[in-house]
Motif scaffolding. Structure first.
Motif, short mmCIF file in Angstrom:
data_model
loop_
_atom_site.label_atom_id
_atom_site.label_comp_id
_atom_site.label_asym_id
_atom_site.label_seq_id
_atom_site.Cartn_x
_atom_site.Cartn_y
_atom_site.Cartn_z
N ARG A 31 -51.79 -12.15 5.84
CA ARG A 31 -52.46 -12.17 4.55
C ARG A 31 -51.76 -13.14 3.60
O ARG A 31 -52.42 -13.91 2.90
CB ARG A 31 -52.48 -10.77 3.94
N ALA A 32 -50.43 -13.13 3.60
CA ALA A 32 -49.68 -14.06 2.75
C ALA A 32 -49.91 -15.50 3.18
O ALA A 32 -50.03 -16.41 2.35
CB ALA A 32 -48.18 -13.74 2.80
N MET A 33 -50.00 -15.73 4.48
CA MET A 33 -50.25 -17.07 4.99
C MET A 33 -51.63 -17.56 4.58
O MET A 33 -51.81 -18.72 4.17
CB MET A 33 -50.09 -17.09 6.51
N ALA A 34 -52.63 -16.68 4.67
CA ALA A 34 -53.99 -17.07 4.29
C ALA A 34 -54.09 -17.36 2.79
O ALA A 34 -54.76 -18.30 2.38
CB ALA A 34 -54.97 -15.96 4.68
N ILE A 58 -54.68 -23.35 9.05
CA ILE A 58 -53.99 -24.05 7.97
C ILE A 58 -52.76 -23.26 7.54
O ILE A 58 -51.65 -23.81 7.42
CB ILE A 58 -54.93 -24.27 6.77
N GLY A 59 -52.94 -21.96 7.31
CA GLY A 59 -51.82 -21.14 6.87
C GLY A 59 -50.68 -21.13 7.87
O GLY A 59 -49.51 -21.26 7.51
N ALA A 60 -51.01 -21.00 9.13
CA ALA A 60 -49.98 -20.99 10.17
C ALA A 60 -49.26 -22.33 10.23
O ALA A 60 -48.04 -22.39 10.47
CB ALA A 60 -50.59 -20.67 11.52
N ASN A 61 -49.97 -23.44 9.98
CA ASN A 61 -49.33 -24.75 9.98
C ASN A 61 -48.46 -24.96 8.74
O ASN A 61 -47.43 -25.63 8.81
CB ASN A 61 -50.39 -25.85 10.09
N ASP A 64 -65.24 -25.09 5.60
CA ASP A 64 -66.01 -23.85 5.71
C ASP A 64 -65.12 -22.66 6.04
O ASP A 64 -65.32 -21.56 5.52
CB ASP A 64 -67.10 -24.00 6.77
N ARG A 65 -64.12 -22.88 6.90
CA ARG A 65 -63.28 -21.76 7.34
C ARG A 65 -61.82 -22.16 7.30
O ARG A 65 -61.36 -22.97 8.11
CB ARG A 65 -63.66 -21.35 8.76
N LEU A 66 -61.08 -21.59 6.35
CA LEU A 66 -59.65 -21.89 6.26
C LEU A 66 -58.88 -21.37 7.47
O LEU A 66 -57.81 -21.88 7.79
CB LEU A 66 -59.06 -21.27 4.98
N GLU A 67 -59.44 -20.35 8.14
CA GLU A 67 -58.73 -19.78 9.29
C GLU A 67 -59.03 -20.52 10.59
O GLU A 67 -58.48 -20.18 11.65
CB GLU A 67 -59.08 -18.29 9.44
N ALA A 68 -59.88 -21.55 10.54
CA ALA A 68 -60.22 -22.29 11.75
C ALA A 68 -59.01 -23.10 12.25
O ALA A 68 -58.16 -23.52 11.46
CB ALA A 68 -61.38 -23.24 11.47
#
Length: 253
Positions: free
Chosen positions: A128-131, A104-107, A146-150
């Motif tokens: 870290r800023a993206m997350a 999500i953060g990368a998008n 469940d996982r924002l980094e998925a």
């Protein structure tokens, strides 16, 4: 749901008598449209009515041949979609333009990634800023996974729409163009997307909602603008019209 702003208040977006021609084809013929803060305006019409052309003019893909587009009362003429984004206009297309293999953060930051210095010298992605941006933005949308980094490719259609909307919110878009956001979604997912649109409305953002689904239009919009063969066929307050009247405007009955 708040009332439609009075016509005397300054619109956030004011499209005035725009024309667009492609060779000998006149795709838009003097179309006008207003959008106020905290308002959802539906844009309806059959295929070829001019909906996509109008939104592409607003978002900087096409220049207007005649007429004027004003943002916050100031005339604008965007040479690129990036210029429109910088001014606060974001488009969420049906295909979403998300990178399925990224989080999500990368998008959210796709093409605009934050950087930090590693060892004081080397520029590296600030993950870290993206997350943190993903966490804060998604919480504003009441979005939970469940996982924002998925990778977003694992998400459902409605969840992917939330990511695209979150990206527009993070970059402080004030005008959001949504092209068939509920198409190909199941009923529960459609309801989630409509809830997200109401969320944008409550934040004072202006939304132009393109859809063939009249049920969705009536559920979430304040006004409907109907195009037919490149011309304005009619404009109605949702509270003062019916499905039948809108269909007649679309087909010219």
């Amino acid at each position: 749901m708040s009332a439609v702003p009075s016509p005397s208040s300054q619109p956030l977006l004011d499209v005035r008598g725009v024309y667009k021609r492609f060779g000998g084809v006149e795709a838009l013929k003097g179309v006008s449209l207003e959008l106020h803060p905290g308002e959802v305006v539906a844009l309806a019409g059959d295929n070829g009515a001019g909906k996509s052309t109008l939104t592409k003019m607003i978002s900087g893909v096409y220049p207007a041949d005649d007429g004027e587009i004003r943002l916050d009362g100031q005339a604008v003429r965007f040479s690129t979609p990036e210029a429109a984004r910088v001014a606060g206009i974001e488009t969420i297309y049906q295909d979403l333009a998300l990178a399925d293999n990224l989080s999500i953060g990368a998008n959210i930051f796709l093409g605009r990634e934050p950087m930090r210095r590693a060892f004081g010298v080397l520029p590296v992605l600030d993950r870290r800023a993206m997350a943190q941006a993903a966490k804060e933005t998604m919480s504003r949308l009441d979005f939970h996974v469940d996982r924002l980094e998925a990778p977003v490719g694992r998400f459902s259609g409605g969840q992917r729409q939330a990511v695209a909307i979150g990206r527009a919110m993070y970059w402080n878009a004030r005008v959001i163009l949504m092209d068939e956001p509920t198409a190909a979604l199941g009923v529960p997912e459609q309801r989630k997307v409509l809830t997200l649109i109401r969320n944008l409305k409550a934040q004072g953002r202006g939304v132009i909602f393109i859809s063939h689904n009249l049920q969705d239009i009536f559920a979430v919009s304040d006004r409907i603008v109907v195009l037919r063969r490149g011309s304005l066929a009619g404009e109605r307050l949702i509270a003062q019209t019916t499905h039948d009247e809108v269909v007649k405007l679309m087909i010219g009955g």
